[in-house]
Motif scaffolding. Structure first.
Motif, PDB file in Angstrom:
ATOM      1  N   ALA A 111       0.819  -1.213   0.000  1.00  0.00           N
ATOM      2  CA  ALA A 111       0.000   0.000   0.000  1.00  0.00           C
ATOM      3  C   ALA A 111       0.852   1.262   0.000  1.00  0.00           C
ATOM      4  CB  ALA A 111      -0.928   0.005   1.219  1.00  0.00           C
ATOM      5  N   VAL A 112       1.888   1.283   0.834  1.00  0.00           N
ATOM      6  CA  VAL A 112       2.654   2.507   1.044  1.00  0.00           C
ATOM      7  C   VAL A 112       3.586   2.825  -0.123  1.00  0.00           C
ATOM      8  CG1 VAL A 112       4.425   3.582   2.496  1.00  0.00           C
ATOM      9  CG2 VAL A 112       2.537   2.353   3.550  1.00  0.00           C
ATOM     10  N   THR A 113       4.232   1.815  -0.708  1.00  0.00           N
ATOM     11  CA  THR A 113       5.248   2.085  -1.727  1.00  0.00           C
ATOM     12  C   THR A 113       4.681   2.806  -2.947  1.00  0.00           C
ATOM     13  OG1 THR A 113       6.460   0.140  -0.959  1.00  0.00           O
ATOM     14  CG2 THR A 113       7.142   1.099  -3.052  1.00  0.00           C
ATOM     15  N   PRO A 114       3.625   2.294  -3.608  1.00  0.00           N
ATOM     16  CA  PRO A 114       3.097   3.049  -4.755  1.00  0.00           C
ATOM     17  C   PRO A 114       2.448   4.363  -4.357  1.00  0.00           C
ATOM     18  CG  PRO A 114       1.689   1.165  -4.282  1.00  0.00           C
ATOM     19  CD  PRO A 114       2.914   1.015  -3.423  1.00  0.00           C
ATOM     20  N   ALA A 115       1.800   4.404  -3.182  1.00  0.00           N
ATOM     21  CA  ALA A 115       1.189   5.660  -2.733  1.00  0.00           C
ATOM     22  C   ALA A 115       2.252   6.719  -2.494  1.00  0.00           C
ATOM     23  CB  ALA A 115       0.379   5.428  -1.462  1.00  0.00           C
ATOM     24  N   GLY A 116       3.349   6.338  -1.836  1.00  0.00           N
ATOM     25  CA  GLY A 116       4.432   7.281  -1.587  1.00  0.00           C
ATOM     26  C   GLY A 116       5.083   7.760  -2.869  1.00  0.00           C
ATOM     27  N   LEU A 117       5.252   6.840  -3.825  1.00  0.00           N
ATOM     28  CA  LEU A 117       5.873   7.223  -5.088  1.00  0.00           C
ATOM     29  C   LEU A 117       4.972   8.155  -5.895  1.00  0.00           C
ATOM     30  CD1 LEU A 117       8.320   6.900  -6.906  1.00  0.00           C
ATOM     31  CD2 LEU A 117       7.313   4.799  -7.812  1.00  0.00           C
ATOM     32  N   SER A 118       3.665   7.899  -5.887  1.00  0.00           N
ATOM     33  CA  SER A 118       2.756   8.776  -6.626  1.00  0.00           C
ATOM     34  C   SER A 118       2.626  10.137  -5.950  1.00  0.00           C
ATOM     35  CB  SER A 118       1.381   8.122  -6.785  1.00  0.00           C
ATOM     36  OG  SER A 118       0.812   7.833  -5.528  1.00  0.00           O
ATOM     37  N   LEU A 119       2.700  10.182  -4.608  1.00  0.00           N
ATOM     38  CA  LEU A 119       2.729  11.475  -3.915  1.00  0.00           C
ATOM     39  C   LEU A 119       3.992  12.250  -4.274  1.00  0.00           C
ATOM     40  CD1 LEU A 119       1.430  10.359  -0.394  1.00  0.00           C
ATOM     41  CD2 LEU A 119       0.297  11.991  -1.924  1.00  0.00           C
ATOM     42  N   LEU A 120       5.083  11.522  -4.488  1.00  0.00           N
ATOM     43  CA  LEU A 120       6.329  12.165  -4.891  1.00  0.00           C
ATOM     44  C   LEU A 120       6.206  12.765  -6.292  1.00  0.00           C
ATOM     45  CD1 LEU A 120       9.539  12.075  -3.810  1.00  0.00           C
ATOM     46  CD2 LEU A 120       9.723  10.722  -5.864  1.00  0.00           C
ATOM     47  N   THR A 121       5.666  11.982  -7.236  1.00  0.00           N
ATOM     48  CA  THR A 121       5.577  12.461  -8.616  1.00  0.00           C
ATOM     49  C   THR A 121       4.592  13.615  -8.757  1.00  0.00           C
ATOM     50  OG1 THR A 121       3.926  10.763  -9.157  1.00  0.00           O
ATOM     51  CG2 THR A 121       6.227  10.233  -9.594  1.00  0.00           C
ATOM     52  N   THR A 122       3.521  13.623  -7.949  1.00  0.00           N
ATOM     53  CA  THR A 122       2.553  14.720  -8.056  1.00  0.00           C
ATOM     54  C   THR A 122       2.983  15.949  -7.256  1.00  0.00           C
ATOM     55  OG1 THR A 122       1.262  13.702  -6.258  1.00  0.00           O
ATOM     56  CG2 THR A 122       0.583  13.223  -8.520  1.00  0.00           C
ATOM     57  N   SER A 123       4.002  15.799  -6.401  1.00  0.00           N
ATOM     58  CA  SER A 123       4.513  16.949  -5.648  1.00  0.00           C
ATOM     59  C   SER A 123       5.572  17.728  -6.419  1.00  0.00           C
ATOM     60  CB  SER A 123       5.111  16.480  -4.309  1.00  0.00           C
ATOM     61  OG  SER A 123       4.127  15.900  -3.491  1.00  0.00           O
ATOM     62  N   PHE A 124       6.115  17.128  -7.476  1.00  0.00           N
ATOM     63  CA  PHE A 124       7.163  17.771  -8.266  1.00  0.00           C
ATOM     64  C   PHE A 124       6.752  17.792  -9.732  1.00  0.00           C
ATOM     65  CE2 PHE A 124       9.173  16.091  -4.492  1.00  0.00           C
ATOM     66  CZ  PHE A 124       9.990  17.135  -4.094  1.00  0.00           C
ATOM     67  N   PRO A 125       6.890  18.933 -10.409  1.00  0.00           N
ATOM     68  CA  PRO A 125       6.502  19.011 -11.819  1.00  0.00           C
ATOM     69  C   PRO A 125       7.384  18.128 -12.686  1.00  0.00           C
ATOM     70  CG  PRO A 125       7.732  20.970 -11.170  1.00  0.00           C
ATOM     71  CD  PRO A 125       7.472  20.199  -9.916  1.00  0.00           C
ATOM     72  N   GLU A 126       6.785  17.607 -13.755  1.00  0.00           N
ATOM     73  CA  GLU A 126       7.544  16.755 -14.674  1.00  0.00           C
ATOM     74  C   GLU A 126       8.708  17.540 -15.269  1.00  0.00           C
ATOM     75  OE1 GLU A 126       6.602  14.155 -18.696  1.00  0.00           O
ATOM     76  OE2 GLU A 126       5.052  14.420 -17.169  1.00  0.00           O
ATOM     77  N   GLY A 127       9.883  16.928 -15.268  1.00  0.00           N
ATOM     78  CA  GLY A 127      11.085  17.600 -15.760  1.00  0.00           C
ATOM     79  C   GLY A 127      12.252  17.340 -14.841  1.00  0.00           C
ATOM     80  N   PRO A 128      13.252  18.226 -14.825  1.00  0.00           N
ATOM     81  CA  PRO A 128      14.476  17.970 -14.064  1.00  0.00           C
ATOM     82  C   PRO A 128      14.256  17.876 -12.561  1.00  0.00           C
ATOM     83  CG  PRO A 128      14.462  20.211 -14.951  1.00  0.00           C
ATOM     84  CD  PRO A 128      13.343  19.479 -15.612  1.00  0.00           C
ATOM     85  N   LEU A 129      13.289  18.642 -12.022  1.00  0.00           N
ATOM     86  CA  LEU A 129      13.055  18.599 -10.583  1.00  0.00           C
ATOM     87  C   LEU A 129      12.516  17.233 -10.171  1.00  0.00           C
ATOM     88  CD1 LEU A 129      13.496  20.664  -8.346  1.00  0.00           C
ATOM     89  CD2 LEU A 129      11.068  21.222  -8.444  1.00  0.00           C
ATOM     90  N   ARG A 130      11.561  16.712 -10.946  1.00  0.00           N
ATOM     91  CA  ARG A 130      11.041  15.381 -10.647  1.00  0.00           C
ATOM     92  C   ARG A 130      12.123  14.329 -10.839  1.00  0.00           C
ATOM     93  NH1 ARG A 130       5.699  12.976 -13.557  1.00  0.00           N
ATOM     94  NH2 ARG A 130       4.743  14.714 -12.411  1.00  0.00           N
ATOM     95  N   ALA A 131      12.948  14.498 -11.878  1.00  0.00           N
ATOM     96  CA  ALA A 131      14.018  13.529 -12.121  1.00  0.00           C
ATOM     97  C   ALA A 131      14.988  13.477 -10.945  1.00  0.00           C
ATOM     98  CB  ALA A 131      14.772  13.876 -13.407  1.00  0.00           C
ATOM     99  N   ARG A 132      15.302  14.651 -10.371  1.00  0.00           N
ATOM    100  CA  ARG A 132      16.198  14.658  -9.210  1.00  0.00           C
ATOM    101  C   ARG A 132      15.549  13.979  -8.016  1.00  0.00           C
ATOM    102  NH1 ARG A 132      16.868  20.527 -10.473  1.00  0.00           N
ATOM    103  NH2 ARG A 132      18.508  20.640 -12.046  1.00  0.00           N
ATOM    104  N   ALA A 133      14.261  14.253  -7.794  1.00  0.00           N
ATOM    105  CA  ALA A 133      13.548  13.618  -6.684  1.00  0.00           C
ATOM    106  C   ALA A 133      13.498  12.102  -6.872  1.00  0.00           C
ATOM    107  CB  ALA A 133      12.137  14.187  -6.570  1.00  0.00           C
TER     108      ALA A 133
END
Length: 471
Positions: A111-133
């Protein structure tokens, strides 16, 4: 990053690291756990298998559920459940109580792993910032598996195996307290009905696959239970694919799986996770049984892998910005294959430990470059309401890869000798390197049509490797 983004990143990285640690923290302590609770020797493997089955089998379903009910809600429920399950495991007084805790830990991880990863991707805009995260997240996933082996040895030697469970409790408590203050959930949720038949088919198919491969790793590929489970998994997963093709609201739209970056990105991720986790397993056997090192010395020797993972996580986004996702996947797999193959030279003398240190350090750089590329490819170009699906697929790839890599390579080694034999371990290491090299070749040829432009480190790069017009 803004200050809030940095705090969100630290919170999510801490949770992902803890989840990765749980995959390996008990491996070194299994004999001690068995002796303490009265496990039969044949049943010890279920301490690891029960966790891996649930973590891999339910990831896709629970990742998709997050799209419906909210990822933050799923994340909080999962973290709270993980803390409670870890407390139960640490206080276990019999095998049934411990195995129940491991099943609950596996479900919480799913439950936590995909939820945490999707919260990460939606917290950072697509591009270099998300890539660094995502690069830092990849470091946590890779080093967590190795750190688990080290931490398990330290806690078991100095304190008790129970602390391999109890160490999760304060971390889970802190995350549950801080998450509501920092994390926000997208209002863009999936509104269509949940595909229950598809959920049942894919979950039972993945459970049968992981069980069959794990059983084959222990009893051999001729074991009737292993063969029956793997055949059942093929039937169930084929039925799932056919059902999804005709369902009006599928759990996993087949059009997404046909996207070249998602399909081949997940394939590369599966290979790098399964082969690197199995390499850690094989090297653990080599260091302990051939070189006669203690569990603590073994863990410290594999610490070079963790340092390489950190460097790979830092350089991975820059490699993507310069060479595109395909370049990161092919280059990273090639580096991992070369330095895995170099380990075929190891011998029975302690002096070979320096080759292990150097090869695992450099190979880990390539390994984590692949993870970063895989995560960027698997989560880019999709709307927020499909991020749970994308991260669920990516996490499923990770969990199934980690769960399957060790038993497969164990079976390879035991077909030619003993797991304590240097010759058998060399054969398994050679197969490992060959699989990674074949994956590099396939990704290079199958993604040949994808452009791989040169872009500055500060420019955005799409999952297909193209630079957006705005860049």
């Amino acid at each position: 990053m803004t200050r809030k983004q940095l705090l969100i990143l630290l919170l999510l990285l801490a949770s992902q690291f803890m989840l990765a640690v749980d995959f390996s923290i008990l491996n070194v302590a299994l004999p001690t756990v068995g002796a303490g609770l009265g496990f039969a020797e044949a049943d010890l493997q279920w301490i690891a298998t029960s966790f891996a089955l649930c973590a891999a089998g339910f990831t896709l379903l629970l990742g998709r559920v997050g799209d419906y009910v909210g990822r933050r809600r799923i994340f909080l429920i999962g973290m709270a459940s993980l803390g409670i399950a870890s407390l139960v495991g640490g206080l276990a007084t019999n095998p049934a109580m411990l195995l129940t805790a491991r099943v609950a830990q596996g479900l919480a991880t799913a439950a936590v792993t995909p939820a945490g990863l999707s919260l990460l991707t939606t917290s950072f805009p697509e591009g270099p910032l998300r890539a660094r995260a995502l690069g830092l997240n990849s470091v946590m996933m890779s080093t967590g598996f190795t750190a688990g082996a080290i931490l398990g040895g330290v806690l078991t030697d100095l304190l008790s195996w129970r602390w391999a469970f109890l160490v999760n409790v304060p971390v889970a408590a802190v995350v549950v307290l801080l998450a509501p203050l920092l994390l926000t959930d997208s209002a863009d949720r999936e509104r269509s009905p949940l595909d229950v038949p598809g959920a049942v088919l894919v979950t039972t198919g993945l459970l049968a696959l992981v069980f069959g491969v794990t059983r084959a790793g222990e009893e051999g590929f001729t074991d009737p239970w292993a063969v029956a489970a793997m055949l059942a998994s093929v039937v169930l997963l084929v039925a799932f694919w056919r059902a999804e093709s005709h369902h009006p609201h599928p759990l996993v739209p087949t059009a997404i799986l046909r996207r070249r970056t998602i399909g081949w990105g997940n394939a590369a991720g599966f290979v790098t996770f399964s082969m690197e986790s199995s390499l850690v397993f094989l090297l653990t056997l080599y260091l302990q049984h051939v070189l006669d090192l203690t569990p603590l010395q073994t863990g410290l020797t594999l610490g070079g892998l963790g340092l390489g993972a950190i460097l790979g996580g830092v350089t991975g986004p820059r490699v993507i910005a310069t060479f595109g996702v395909r370049g990161a996947l092919v280059g990273g797999l090639s580096v991992q294959a070369v330095f895995t193959a170099l380990l075929l030279l190891v011998g029975p003398a302690v002096g070979w430990i320096w080759l292990v240190l150097g090869a695992t350090f450099l190979g880990a750089i390539g390994h984590v470059c692949v993870i970063v590329g895989f995560m960027v490819a698997a989560t880019s170009g999709l709307p927020d309401h499909e991020q749970g699906l994308a991260t669920g697929l990516a996490t499923m790839t990770q969990q199934v890869g980690v769960a399957m890599g060790v038993p497969v390579m164990s079976a390879v080694a035991t077909t030619v000798g003993s797991l304590e034999s240097l010759g058998a371990l060399r054969v398994a290491i050679g197969v490992d390197a060959a699989v990674v090299a074949a994956a590099a070749l396939l990704v290079a040829t199958q993604l040949r049509g994808e452009p791989a432009p040169v872009a500055g480190a500060g420019e955005g790069v799409r999952a297909d490797g193209e630079v957006p017009a705005s860049a």
